[in-house]
Design an enzyme around this catalytic site. Structure first.
Site, PDB file in Angstrom:
ATOM      1  N   ASP A  82      -1.475   0.192  10.778  1.00  0.00           N
ATOM      2  CA  ASP A  82      -1.968   0.553   9.452  1.00  0.00           C
ATOM      3  C   ASP A  82      -3.331  -0.113   9.217  1.00  0.00           C
ATOM      4  OD1 ASP A  82      -1.799   1.717   6.929  1.00  0.00           O
ATOM      5  OD2 ASP A  82      -0.590   0.093   6.065  1.00  0.00           O
ATOM      6  N   HIS A  83      -4.313   0.665   8.791  1.00  0.00           N
ATOM      7  CA  HIS A  83      -5.674   0.166   8.516  1.00  0.00           C
ATOM      8  C   HIS A  83      -6.251  -0.647   9.674  1.00  0.00           C
ATOM      9  CE1 HIS A  83      -5.985   1.656   4.418  1.00  0.00           C
ATOM     10  NE2 HIS A  83      -4.730   1.288   4.258  1.00  0.00           N
ATOM     11  N   ASP A 104      -9.348   2.959  10.701  1.00  0.00           N
ATOM     12  CA  ASP A 104      -9.955   2.920   9.366  1.00  0.00           C
ATOM     13  C   ASP A 104     -11.400   2.447   9.454  1.00  0.00           C
ATOM     14  OD1 ASP A 104     -10.756   2.643   6.800  1.00  0.00           O
ATOM     15  OD2 ASP A 104      -9.129   1.309   6.162  1.00  0.00           O
ATOM     16  N   GLY A 181      -1.040  -1.936  -3.569  1.00  0.00           N
ATOM     17  CA  GLY A 181      -0.461  -3.044  -4.346  1.00  0.00           C
ATOM     18  C   GLY A 181       0.343  -2.548  -5.532  1.00  0.00           C
ATOM     19  N   HIS A 210      -1.916   6.885   0.390  1.00  0.00           N
ATOM     20  CA  HIS A 210      -1.753   5.433   0.530  1.00  0.00           C
ATOM     21  C   HIS A 210      -1.477   4.835  -0.842  1.00  0.00           C
ATOM     22  CE1 HIS A 210      -3.310   4.202   4.679  1.00  0.00           C
ATOM     23  NE2 HIS A 210      -3.171   5.524   4.719  1.00  0.00           N
ATOM     24  N   GLY A 211      -0.856   3.666  -0.877  1.00  0.00           N
ATOM     25  CA  GLY A 211      -0.583   3.022  -2.163  1.00  0.00           C
ATOM     26  C   GLY A 211       0.438   3.796  -2.971  1.00  0.00           C
ATOM     27  N   GLY A 212       1.507   4.238  -2.324  1.00  0.00           N
ATOM     28  CA  GLY A 212       2.515   5.042  -3.019  1.00  0.00           C
ATOM     29  C   GLY A 212       3.369   4.254  -3.995  1.00  0.00           C
ATOM     30  N   ASN A 232       2.612   6.374   2.133  1.00  0.00           N
ATOM     31  CA  ASN A 232       2.705   4.952   2.474  1.00  0.00           C
ATOM     32  C   ASN A 232       3.264   4.147   1.301  1.00  0.00           C
ATOM     33  OD1 ASN A 232       1.308   5.797   4.723  1.00  0.00           O
ATOM     34  ND2 ASN A 232      -0.199   4.146   4.647  1.00  0.00           N
ATOM     35  N   THR A 235       4.551  -2.247  -1.030  1.00  0.00           N
ATOM     36  CA  THR A 235       4.818  -3.190  -2.120  1.00  0.00           C
ATOM     37  C   THR A 235       6.233  -3.070  -2.690  1.00  0.00           C
ATOM     38  OG1 THR A 235       2.470  -3.159  -2.671  1.00  0.00           O
ATOM     39  CG2 THR A 235       3.971  -3.981  -4.361  1.00  0.00           C
TER      40      THR A 235
END
Ligand SMILES: [Zn+2]
Length: 286
Positions: A82-83, A104, A181, A210-212, A232, A235
């Site tokens: 990831d990234h 990325d 986050g 991303h950041g789901g 994704n 958190t």
């Protein structure tokens, strides 16, 4: 069974659902993700974040058992870097057997991003691995320079369309309103679905959210409808485990430690299963 993301995302794209990609930072978290996917009969992606691999677990030691767990799973499992923005480290991950990498280079100009990504696509093909890339970028709500994603950071659909055509990536992460986050209590981000719709209509390629975590059920459902095929979440999986540990130790400070480790990832599994349900990937393993 162990796979790249290529086949599982092509199937998701054809059948109109998204595959969940959940972040793990150790063996227990990876085991929880795979067990949840098996219980839901769903394909799954384990996202191993480059910066966390470097900080918490050495690539060639702890990633190998995670790959072994994926090989032994009863559902399709991909291991995705990831990234990955350290290209030397990304190449090492391919060599160590990762079935997928995210290259990325989104901090570079679109031309440079495409050039770097194209090179990784060619290299990954020799390993039978798939490649995710990113155009535009997302903020992060935690850390010293925490900030939400603003409209300057959204993906330009025209740039993304050209990027997909020029690089041949297997999937593309697009920025249309989410942030990495956690969000403040009660905050629901506004998603600009037109960005996803335009890229999808022109390319038909699998697209990635991303950041789901914490984006809300309606944003998730609509994202899948307009063409997101990989979501994704990191958190929310971690929060569930942290809250379980905090609550358990508050009630019983002498709780058996090995049992606490086992029980904490089991608590996280409920979150993974809920997201699998939302993404439409339940019972889509085969
Ligand atoms: Zn991300």
């Amino acid at each position: 069974m162990y796979e790249s993301m290529k086949g599982m995302l092509a199937k998701a794209n054809a059948e109109g659902y998204a595959v969940m990609a959940i972040n793990a930072v150790d063996l227990e978290m990876a085991r929880g993700i795979i067990t949840a996917a098996e219980q839901m009969n769903a394909p799954i992606i384990i996202d191993l974040l480059q910066d966390q691999i470097k900080r918490y677990f050495d690539c060639d030691i702890l990633t190998q058992p995670i790959i072994k767990m994926a090989q032994a799973a009863h559902v399709p499992v991909a291991i995705n870097l990831d990234h990955g923005h350290d290209i030397a480290h990304l190449k090492r991950c391919l060599h160590e057997g990762f079935s997928s990498v995210m290259c990325d280079a989104s901090a570079l100009s679109p031309e440079e991003n495409a050039k770097v990504t194209r090179g990784i696509v060619e290299l990954a093909q020799t390993y039978g691995a798939s490649v995710e890339a990113e155009v535009g970028n997302m903020g992060c709500s935690v850390g010293a320079d925490a900030h939400f994603t603003d409209d300057q950071m959204y993906t330009d659909p025209d740039v993304a369309i050209k990027f997909i055509q020029d690089t041949g990536v297997d999937c593309l992460a697009v920025s249309y309103g989410s942030t990495h986050g956690d969000y403040p209590e009660g905050y629901v981000p506004t998603f600009h679905f037109d960005i996803v719709e335009k890229i999808k209509a022109s390319t038909g390629a699998p697209l990635v959210l991303h950041g789901g975590s914490g984006t809300g059920d309606e944003n998730m459902r609509r994202s899948v409808e307009v063409g997101i095929n990989k979501i994704n979440v990191g958190t929310d999986y971690m929060i569930a485990q942290r809250e379980f540990v905090a609550k358990t130790l508050a009630e019983d400070p002498g709780y058996n430690w090995p049992q606490l480790l086992q029980d904490s990832w089991a608590a996280g599994m409920e979150v993974v299963k809920r997201y699998i349900e939302l993404s439409g990937s339940a019972n889509k393993a085969f």
